[in-house]
Design an enzyme around this catalytic site. Sequence first.
Site, short mmCIF file in Angstrom:
data_model
loop_
_atom_site.label_atom_id
_atom_site.label_comp_id
_atom_site.label_asym_id
_atom_site.label_seq_id
_atom_site.Cartn_x
_atom_site.Cartn_y
_atom_site.Cartn_z
N TYR A 141 0.82 -1.22 0.00
CA TYR A 141 0.00 0.00 0.00
C TYR A 141 0.85 1.27 0.00
CZ TYR A 141 -4.58 -2.14 0.83
OH TYR A 141 -5.74 -2.84 0.71
N LYS A 191 3.80 -15.61 3.06
CA LYS A 191 4.01 -16.36 1.82
C LYS A 191 5.51 -16.62 1.72
CE LYS A 191 2.57 -18.13 -2.10
NZ LYS A 191 1.66 -19.32 -2.15
N ASP A 223 -2.23 -18.71 1.22
CA ASP A 223 -3.22 -19.45 0.42
C ASP A 223 -3.88 -20.55 1.25
OD1 ASP A 223 -0.73 -20.66 0.45
OD2 ASP A 223 -0.75 -21.28 -1.66
N ASP A 247 -5.96 -7.37 4.03
CA ASP A 247 -7.10 -6.75 3.35
C ASP A 247 -7.99 -7.83 2.75
OD1 ASP A 247 -8.69 -4.71 2.14
OD2 ASP A 247 -7.68 -5.14 0.24
N ASP A 251 -11.85 -9.52 4.33
CA ASP A 251 -13.13 -9.51 3.59
C ASP A 251 -13.69 -10.92 3.51
OD1 ASP A 251 -13.17 -6.77 3.04
OD2 ASP A 251 -13.75 -7.07 0.95
C1 IPM Z 1 -10.22 -1.75 3.98
C2 IPM Z 1 -10.54 -1.15 2.64
C3 IPM Z 1 -9.43 -0.18 2.30
C4 IPM Z 1 -8.14 -0.98 2.22
C5 IPM Z 1 -9.65 0.64 1.03
C6 IPM Z 1 -10.96 1.41 1.08
C7 IPM Z 1 -8.50 1.56 0.73
O1 IPM Z 1 -10.67 -2.14 1.69
O2 IPM Z 1 -10.19 -1.00 4.97
O3 IPM Z 1 -10.03 -2.96 4.05
O4 IPM Z 1 -7.85 -1.58 1.17
O5 IPM Z 1 -7.42 -1.00 3.20
MG MG Z 2 -10.57 -4.12 2.45
#
Ligand code: IPM
Ligand code: MG
Length: 362
Positions: A141, A191, A223, A247, A251
């Site tokens: 990032y 990894k 993975d 990240d 999710d």
């Molecule tokens: C998160 C989001 C952010 C990230 C985006 C909105 C930049 O996906 O907080 O997980 O990738 O960190």
């Molecule tokens: Mg995210």
Amino acid sequence: MQFKLAVLPGDGIGPEVTAEGLKVLQVISGRSGHRFDLNEGLIGGISIDKTGSAFTDGTMKMCRHCDAVLLGAVGGPKWDDPQAKVHPEDGLLALRKGLGLFANLRPVKVFPMLVDSTNLKPEVIRGVDFIFVRELTGGLYFARPKRQYQTSRGRRATDTMTYSEQEIRRIVRVGFELARTRHQKLVSVDKANVLQSSRLWRQVATEVAEDYPEVNLEHMLVDACAMRLIQNPAYFNVLVTENMFGDILTDEASMLAGSMGMLPSASLAGVPQEGVNVFGMYEPIHGSAPRRAGLNMANPIATILSVAMMLRYSLGLIAEAQIIENAVDAVLQEGYRTYDIMSEGKTKVGAKEMGDLIAGKV
Ligand code: IPM
Ligand code: MG
């Protein structure tokens, strides 16, 4: 006690869920006598519209003078043009980096009364209760070089994955500190079969483990971790990983809880330890859900639970945090649901009503 808080509602449903979080905080204030001095600021799309920038120096300064930051959500179709010079998400990244919020805590808990509202079999997700620690200010990032450029053979782009041992050590330490107050089990995700940065990560994690003999450290490839999260999520208790892996995996993990509307997060500028208050920013993990904005539909639980995390990690109000978490449990137990967690036989409510119900139990 008196605390100074920065409140950044942001875009879409951000202001609606933030209002419900503050509603619950007001009740805590009335009950406990603690005072919360609220300072509202701009971030994201609304900040771009009003100032041209997704996060201004003024807002940054204001946040620095506070004990903690509560954030709603940023982004929306209005600001999505990839050609645009600034994006709402830039504000979030500037805030993370500028305030040194290197430790992102994302707890994933499956509420027993919601096991039927997820896509997985109840027997797989029952009892899931783990916390992800994601490194938040390094890796792909932020590391340089990071750019797009022209070459004689066409366009090229580069992002860089680099970590220093100091960056790894402090985030891994957060994992160990949490593991030691939970089940003494830490999974470090990397990894290392391919990446040099992951090999260093693994070495440093193993070194830090010497300071925590009571905690069992396991290294897991990213993975394999992605697979295990679906196959046997109850296996996990505390996980620690770098920014990009975190990240993606968080999710994935959020879907175990049925809805992103249930999950809070904390982004800390220090290692959380008992008796130590660390500066932090607190936000629901869901986005700005522009299609739901202004409809009083959004699930405010993730934000309300983020307020609880704020009380716990930045303000040292552990008992009050627990009161909020119990209130959320109680309201779900009574069958109240927002649209995203609605199922047959339950009572559907809007954002405000859900906030009122939880505040009423505090
Ligand atoms: C998160 C989001 C952010 C990230 C985006 C909105 C930049 O996906 O907080 O997980 O990738 O960190
Ligand atoms: Mg995210």
